[in-house]
Structure formats: structure tokens, C-alpha cells
Design an enzyme around this catalytic site. Structure first.
Site, PDB file in Angstrom:
ATOM      1  CG  ASP A  40     -21.897 -20.614  -4.911  1.00 54.59           C
ATOM      2  OD1 ASP A  40     -20.953 -20.890  -4.141  1.00 54.59           O
ATOM      3  OD2 ASP A  40     -23.079 -20.527  -4.536  1.00 54.59           O
ATOM      4  CD  GLN A 100     -18.000   4.268   2.294  1.00 52.26           C
ATOM      5  OE1 GLN A 100     -19.110   4.604   1.887  1.00 52.26           O
ATOM      6  NE2 GLN A 100     -17.460   3.100   1.978  1.00 52.26           N
ATOM      7  CE  LYS A 196      -4.885  15.662   2.261  1.00 49.49           C
ATOM      8  NZ  LYS A 196      -6.286  15.354   2.366  1.00 49.49           N
ATOM      9  NE  ARG A 198      -9.254  13.267   0.461  1.00 50.33           N
ATOM     10  CZ  ARG A 198      -8.188  12.504   0.243  1.00 50.33           C
ATOM     11  NH1 ARG A 198      -8.043  11.927  -0.943  1.00 50.33           N
ATOM     12  NH2 ARG A 198      -7.282  12.316   1.167  1.00 50.33           N
ATOM     13  CG  ASP A 226      -6.329   3.455  -1.205  1.00 51.46           C
ATOM     14  OD1 ASP A 226      -5.875   2.516  -1.880  1.00 51.46           O
ATOM     15  OD2 ASP A 226      -7.534   3.732  -1.182  1.00 51.46           O
ATOM     16  CB  ALA A 228       0.961   6.385  -2.961  1.00 53.58           C
ATOM     17  N   GLY A 229      -1.345   8.968  -3.863  1.00 54.08           N
ATOM     18  CA  GLY A 229      -1.373  10.265  -4.531  1.00 54.08           C
ATOM     19  C   GLY A 229      -1.201  11.420  -3.558  1.00 54.08           C
TER      20      GLY A 229
END
Length: 315
Positions: A40, A100, A196, A198, A226, A228-229
Site C-alpha cells: 500500500d 515555503q 524581476k 514573479r 527547478d 529553469a524558466g
């Protein structure tokens, strides 16, 4: 210096290659431990040797699959505590859930604090980690935290490349300026900053470049790569402002989703990551080079075991 018992090293399934390299550096064998999964999905840990009174190190990056690797770590720590290990040190080369780290809007969790509480309650006596997304996460623990950095190791890769060339080290955002300055100091280079905005997670919009990069080669420095953007758009912005060659580096190569495709088709010459996260075969592309931080973790473990200073490693 006094020694805190014999060193024993255990790991789960997240990054066995790094752990093998650390064991080789220390001249010790990896502890015998079997990580099994019930039908499981429940995780079962079987530690096959005595740990009573030993200085035990659980080395596990909480990378993808994050929840599974985190639970393996917690269950292993619990097993070691119940087996009377003398001192349980949790070594997290990559600390998952670190992004976070504070509330930016109503009803948000602070998962980096939650993970800190889970590790402490499970039985960890100390945490060793590398390049936390936010330095204040150390304060979420009520146990000692040794915070290592891969910056000198990443900078060493570029030592021959920057020789005799005009280079600038660039932070992809305002939050990474301290890290970028430390990197630049290793190579005696100036810095620039990309400002920048976001609009939502994993989406970024380059706004402005602070510093002189025209006609120069650039090295983008980040902690986590992460999707890569962000880093690829930053490289394009630098090129648009007159940069010659653009390189990139980050400590933790999460490389989720379209990251490898974006890096492969980006304007960057090379992208350098450390081996805190295991690089799967399908993610190995020509533009990505990996540097090892095994010797750093081995040195830290040796110092912790002998009750000597860890911070001296970076002075």
C-alpha cells in the site's frame, strides 16, 4: 578534541551515489540498512547492525519524490532513536520544502518550519544541510544546524574559464545578492543584479538589469534550478543587453518538468550544478556539468564527530 563515538552512515534511496562518495572520503563503509515498501506504499526500515552509542549520520536529500524521501528519513531517524544511537545527525544535502519559508499571503503554510519540527520530533540531534533557500530556516530548529555552502566548489569550476577574460557574476533576483557576492569574491569579480517580478510560481518576468554587463561574459548564480524558466529568461535578458557569453550555476539541480529541454536550447554555454541531488540518466545533457560536494560533507562529518569547528572550513 574528543570523539563522539564511532561514525556510522545510513541512507535511503534518494542519492546513494553521493553517500558512497562521502563514505569513500571518510574511509568508512555504508551502514547496512534495507528500505522496503509495503504493497500500500508504507515504508519499512530494517537496520541490520547495532548502532548503540554510535555517532550516526542519516544522509538523504529530500528531492523528488519529495514526500517519499522525507518519510524514509523520518522513519529511519525514529528507528535509530529506538535502537539507542548515541547521536543522530540528519544530513540533508538538499532541504525540500524550503521554498515555503514565510507567509506572503493569508492562510499559507510555512512548510520549512513543519519539516524542521518533524525532524526534531523524530529524534534528530543535529541537522547538516547545504545552501538553504532562506538562511532563516536555521532558526526554525531547536537543535544545532550546520549550514554548508557549495559556492567555493562552484566557483572553482570557473577559475580557469575566467582567467584573462572580462567576467561579471549576476544574481537572477534581488534575494540572491549575498550568495552572488560570495561567489564573486571567490573569483575577484564584479556583480550585477537582475530585478524581476514573479506574477505566479515558476513564472518570472525580467524587468531591469542593475550593473554593467555590456560586452562582458556573465555567470548567473542561483541556489535552486527547478523548471529553469527563470534562469533561461535571465540569460536571454543578459544577451539582449549586450553580454557576450553566458554561463549558469546552481547548488541544487531539481530539474523538474521541461528544465533539461530549456537548458539545452538556452543561450547559455554551460550550466553547472552540484551532486546534492542525483542527476538521472535521462537528464544528463551536454550543457550540464556536475561538481561533487562529497568532500565538503565528509569534512563536516569528520569535524562534527571530533567536536571541532565546521565554520572554519569556509574561512
Amino acid at each position: 578534541m574528543s570523539v563522539s563515538g564511532d561514525i556510522q552512515i545510513f541512507t535511503g534511496n534518494s542519492n546513494k551515489k553521493l553517500v558512497e562518495d562521502i563514505c569513500r572520503e571518510l574511509g568508512v563503509e555504508m551502514g547496512k540498512c534495507e528500505v522496503k515498501t509495503f504493497s500500500d506504499g508504507e515504508i519499512a526500515i530494517d537496520i541490520a547492525e547495532t548502532v548503540r552509542g554510535r555517532d550516526v549520520y542519516v544522509i538523504q536529500s529530500t528531492s523528488n519524490p519529495v514526500n517519499k524521501n522525507l518519510m524514509e528519513t523520518l522513519i529511519m531517524v525514529d528507528a535509530l532513536k529506538r535502537a539507542s544511537a548515541g547521536h543522530i545527525n540528519v544530513v540533508l544535502p538538499y532541504y525540500g520544502y524550503a521554498r515555503q519559508d514565510r507567509k506572503t499571503k493569508a492562510r499559507e503554510p510555512i512548510t520549512s518550519k513543519l519539516v524542521a519540527d518533524l525532524l526534531t520530533v523524530a529524534g534528530a540531534n543535529r541537522v547538516v544541510t547545504m545552501d538553504l533557500h532562506a538562511g532563516q530556516i536555521q532558526g526554525y530548529f531547536n537543535i544545532p544546524v550546520d549550514h554548508l555552502t557549495a559556492v567555493p566548489t562552484l566557483a572553482k569550476y570557473f577559475k580557469d574559464i575566467v582567467e584573462g577574460e572580462d567576467f561579471v557574476v549576476v544574481s537572477p533576483d534581488l534575494g540572491g545578492v549575498t550568495r552572488t557576492r560570495k561567489f564573486a569574491n571567490q573569483l575577484n569579480l564584479p556583480i550585477a543584479i537582475i530585478e524581476k517580478r514573479r506574477p505566479k510560481p515558476n513564472v518570472s518576468e525580467v524587468m531591469n538589469i542593475i550593473g554593467d554587463i555590456e560586452g562582458k561574459n556573465c555567470i548567473l548564480v542561483d541556489d535552486i534550478i527547478d523548471t529553469a524558466g527563470t534562469i533561461c529568461k535571465a540569460a536571454e535578458a543578459l544577451k539582449a543587453k549586450g553580454a557576450k557569453k553566458v554561463y549558469g550555476c546552481a547548488t541544487h539541480g531539481v530539474l523538474s518538468g521541461p528544465a533539461t529541454e530549456r537548458l539545452e536550447s538556452s543561450v547559455m554555454e554551460k550550466f553547472i550544478i552540484s551532486d546534492t541531488i542525483f542527476l538521472a540518466e535521462e537528464k544528463k545533457i551536454e550543457k550540464i556539468d556536475v561538481v561533487s560536494v562529497a568532500s565538503l560533507f565528509a569534512a563536516a562529518i569528520r569535524r562534527i564527530n571530533s567536536n571541532s569547528s565546521v565554520s572554519e572550513m569556509f574561512e
